[in-house]
Motif scaffolding. Structure first.
Motif, PDB file in Angstrom:
ATOM      1  N   UNK A  74      93.561  63.078  33.249  1.00  0.00           N
ATOM      2  CA  UNK A  74      92.788  62.161  32.769  1.00  0.00           C
ATOM      3  C   UNK A  74      92.641  62.796  31.142  1.00  0.00           C
ATOM      4  N   UNK A  75      92.628  61.747  30.040  1.00  0.00           N
ATOM      5  CA  UNK A  75      92.605  62.283  28.590  1.00  0.00           C
ATOM      6  C   UNK A  75      91.365  63.126  28.389  1.00  0.00           C
ATOM      7  N   UNK A  76      90.053  62.653  29.092  1.00  0.00           N
ATOM      8  CA  UNK A  76      89.061  63.520  28.632  1.00  0.00           C
ATOM      9  C   UNK A  76      89.237  64.982  29.012  1.00  0.00           C
TER      10      UNK A  76
ATOM     11  N   UNK B  96      81.647  64.534  26.178  1.00  0.00           N
ATOM     12  CA  UNK B  96      81.726  66.091  26.969  1.00  0.00           C
ATOM     13  C   UNK B  96      81.404  65.848  28.407  1.00  0.00           C
ATOM     14  N   UNK B  97      80.328  64.982  28.502  1.00  0.00           N
ATOM     15  CA  UNK B  97      79.920  64.506  30.024  1.00  0.00           C
ATOM     16  C   UNK B  97      81.082  64.167  31.036  1.00  0.00           C
ATOM     17  N   UNK B  98      81.945  63.369  30.160  1.00  0.00           N
ATOM     18  CA  UNK B  98      83.199  62.640  31.078  1.00  0.00           C
ATOM     19  C   UNK B  98      84.056  63.814  31.144  1.00  0.00           C
ATOM     20  N   UNK B  99      84.283  64.865  30.138  1.00  0.00           N
ATOM     21  CA  UNK B  99      85.259  65.681  30.486  1.00  0.00           C
ATOM     22  C   UNK B  99      84.799  66.523  31.613  1.00  0.00           C
TER      23      UNK B  99
ATOM     24  N   UNK C 292      82.794  52.781  21.433  1.00  0.00           N
ATOM     25  CA  UNK C 292      81.615  52.825  20.787  1.00  0.00           C
ATOM     26  C   UNK C 292      80.570  53.856  21.039  1.00  0.00           C
ATOM     27  N   UNK C 293      80.366  54.004  22.336  1.00  0.00           N
ATOM     28  CA  UNK C 293      79.311  54.858  22.776  1.00  0.00           C
ATOM     29  C   UNK C 293      79.699  56.106  22.668  1.00  0.00           C
ATOM     30  N   UNK C 294      81.085  56.452  22.930  1.00  0.00           N
ATOM     31  CA  UNK C 294      81.516  57.989  22.754  1.00  0.00           C
ATOM     32  C   UNK C 294      81.391  58.293  21.187  1.00  0.00           C
ATOM     33  N   UNK C 295      81.883  57.231  20.551  1.00  0.00           N
ATOM     34  CA  UNK C 295      81.858  57.816  19.067  1.00  0.00           C
ATOM     35  C   UNK C 295      80.243  57.879  18.627  1.00  0.00           C
ATOM     36  N   UNK C 296      79.374  56.996  18.924  1.00  0.00           N
ATOM     37  CA  UNK C 296      78.077  57.279  18.596  1.00  0.00           C
ATOM     38  C   UNK C 296      77.317  58.505  19.066  1.00  0.00           C
ATOM     39  N   UNK C 297      77.738  58.783  20.391  1.00  0.00           N
ATOM     40  CA  UNK C 297      77.180  60.038  21.169  1.00  0.00           C
ATOM     41  C   UNK C 297      78.017  60.695  21.711  1.00  0.00           C
TER      42      UNK C 297
END
Length: 330
Positions: A60-62, A233-236, A223-228
């Motif tokens: 996965x890209x994360x 990092x949680x996904x990773x 948008x969520x990942x850009x904003x927060x």
């Protein structure tokens, strides 16, 4: 002394993920006296060289990205080759690595002179370089291996390795043979199956294959990942823990983890291939984890198409018009 080549602090061979990573770390530690030797004309390593249809990463890209250079706008959870290559390029540019790279500079020989305390490097262009430290970051997927089947040089049609994909060849309606069924094949076979009139896949041994269940990121997720940024990092972290707690232990022999991964593979196989005799050909005869576990979407679905055939009979020779198997089938 005027013509004596300079001695670098460090020379890195290769400008793929590893080479770029080390170069960035050197700069962040205040070390700028280094260069990267790249035999090609662009950065990217295996993601520059492998551009077959469907080429993508099975991580996965994360997780398959630098922890210090996160990306919040991946198109898919498992990214495709063009976006991974663009990520490597943009990361190198952003961190000022491009000025340290010497392209078209293939290393042929490296010898360490203990008396002088430096490496002497001979390049394919005849140039000689010196460095105190030498780091190889060449990877292992830049020189494809092509088995020397008897008679392969007589074959009259187009033939190429997946790592040297010939995009000029139109496969539409053609009779196509794919020799091999591992990590690259499970990615490009679904695309070839949609184009070819007849596709025959020559399998030496079956693989454990788990369904990827990939999907594109939705606009609100990006948008969520850009904003927060912490969301990325949680996904990773989630991906890392899943691999460390389940996949790693499954390979190491933990019974519960091994059973979970094995069931995932069998569910994909049994849920897609309904013919029992065909299913047996696709069932590995070795324990899960003894070879690389493949993660793919669409491979088994391609195998059950009417225009696709799986052949497990070993290849004997190749002639001008096709492949002859050990049993005598042409």
């Amino acid at each position: 002394l005027v013509n004596q080549p300079r001695t670098y602090k460090c020379i890195i061979v290769g400008s793929g993920f590893s080479g770029i990573c080390l170069a960035i770390k050197l700069k962040r530690h205040g070390i700028d006296d280094f260069i990267l030797l790249e035999k090609a004309a662009e950065v990217g390593g295996t993601w520059r060289d492998n551009h077959y249809p469907g080429a993508e990463c099975d991580v996965p890209s994360a997780l398959y990205s630098f922890s210090f250079e996160t990306k919040t706008d991946w198109d898919y959870q498992w990214s495709e080759q063009p976006q991974i290559l663009e990520y490597i390029k943009s990361t190198a540019h952003k961190n000022g690595i491009m000025d340290h790279i010497r392209f078209a500079s293939e290393l042929l020989v490296a010898n360490y002179d203990a008396g002088k305390g430096h490496w002497e490097l001979q390049l394919a262009n005849g140039e000689t370089l010196y460095s105190h430290f030498l780091v190889s970051a060449v990877g292992q997927l830049h020189k494809p291996y092509v088995p020397l089947y008897q008679g392969i040089e007589t074959f009259a049609g187009p033939h190429f390795h997946s790592a040297n994909w010939n995009h000029a060849v139109d496969l539409s309606g053609k009779s196509v043979a794919v020799i091999g069924n591992a990590a690259s094949a499970v990615q490009f076979v679904p695309f070839v199956a949609q184009q070819a009139g007849k596709l025959r896949i020559y399998q030496r041994s079956a693989n454990w294959v788990s369904k990827k269940r990939d999907r594109p990121y939705k606009p609100w997720e990006k948008k969520l990942m850009r904003t927060f940024p912490f969301a990325k990092r949680i996904s990773r972290l989630k991906t890392y823990l899943r691999n460390e707690l389940i996949a790693y232990h499954a390979i190491k022999g933990n019974r519960v983890a091994n059973w979970l991964v094995k069931m995932a593979c069998l569910n994909y196989l049994n849920g897609t291939v309904t013919d029992e005799s065909f299913r047996q050909k696709l069932l590995p005869d070795y324990p899960l984890g003894a070879k690389r576990i493949l993660v793919a979407d669409g491979y088994y679905e391609a195998l059950v198409r009417e225009n696709v055939e799986l052949i497990t009979d070993p290849i004997d020779v190749i002639d001008e018009t096709g492949i002859l198997t050990r049993s005598g089938r042409h």
